[in-house]
Motif scaffolding. Sequence first.
Motif, PDB file in Angstrom:
ATOM      1  N   ARG A 223       0.689  -1.734   0.346  1.00 61.64           N
ATOM      2  CA  ARG A 223       0.480  -0.308   0.134  1.00 61.64           C
ATOM      3  C   ARG A 223       0.997   1.134  -0.016  1.00 61.64           C
ATOM      4  N   ASP A 224       1.855   1.179   0.981  1.00 60.21           N
ATOM      5  CA  ASP A 224       2.935   2.606   0.699  1.00 60.21           C
ATOM      6  C   ASP A 224       3.147   2.761  -0.579  1.00 60.21           C
ATOM      7  N   ALA A 228      -0.884   8.613  -0.969  1.00 60.48           N
ATOM      8  CA  ALA A 228      -1.978   9.040  -0.025  1.00 60.48           C
ATOM      9  C   ALA A 228      -2.857   9.090   0.159  1.00 60.48           C
ATOM     10  N   HIS A 231      -7.424   5.140  -1.865  1.00 58.59           N
ATOM     11  CA  HIS A 231      -8.063   4.148  -1.130  1.00 58.59           C
ATOM     12  C   HIS A 231      -7.876   2.805  -1.940  1.00 58.59           C
ATOM     13  N   ASP A 236      -6.165   0.903   3.934  1.00 57.04           N
ATOM     14  CA  ASP A 236      -5.271   2.079   4.042  1.00 57.04           C
ATOM     15  C   ASP A 236      -3.483   1.343   4.826  1.00 57.04           C
TER      16      ASP A 236
END
Length: 312
Positions: A223-224, A228, A231, A236
């Motif tokens: 996810r990173d 940011a 979604h 998250d």
Amino acid sequence: MTPARTVTAAVVQAAAPLFDTPAALTRADELLREAVGRRGAEVVVFPEAFVGGYPKGLDLGVPVGSRTPEGRDLFRRYHAAAIEVPGPEVATLAAVTRELACHAVVGAIERQGGTLYCVALFFGPDGYLGLHRKLMPTAAERCLWGQGDGSTLPVIDTGAGRLGAAICWENYMPLFRTAMYAKGVDLWCAPTVDDRDAWQATMRHVAVEGRCFVLSANQYLRRDALPADLHPVRGDAPDTVLINGGSVIVSPLGEVLAGPLRDGEGILTATLDLDDLARARFDFDATGHYARPDVFALHVDESARAAVTYRS
């Protein structure tokens, strides 16, 4: 006794930050240098959509019958991160393979006007050699990518073996596989983002059916690696794994030579004995002595299909 003919192959399991094409090129450069310089690879395969990115878990606002302004803007960002072929990003990658005197297959997202294509780019010691456009995007990918045509089905003779590519679920298309087998593919490259266990069975099947080495490179994506403000459906938390690899190298008789690699980034390598190709084809050649052209025939249209043609 005739000395063995070998080639060292590597598959890269990694991902680049989404919407950051310069970062993707930097990573590709680093990983190529590690695979070739430190591990002795002569052929290196990268995952599907390594340059340009795979927006795993994003829906781009496409419920049936409508589109959202947010989804349109997300596509704008994706479109901006794609590359033109030829273009400066292709030239950058070509310079690296010329310097390292290696062959590479790099998954990318190509931009042509308003349309994006999922592609495999071929490079060698002479630079850029050509591309394959994915013929059939899968499921929601069809909202992002156009369809390739028969004009981009190259098989590249490296001098050591013949290199071809099938992107992700193209490996499930029996007629596609047949067309490529007929071109004499020795090193079957399978850039993908499919991390399911069933993919391993597919890669071993293709190797045994095509009597070729299979080099499957998958992304490892967390996810990173996404901005940011996005979604993905899996959540998250920064360490949430969106694509969990499974890169693998398989012999022409279905033996797993390296991998599958899970739970992290890495580079798999294997020394391929090219004489195993003839050993394996002794009792099976799908489009040769094991074919029945009196019963079955496949016709492949390799012409380019343009929406508009001009005549002066």
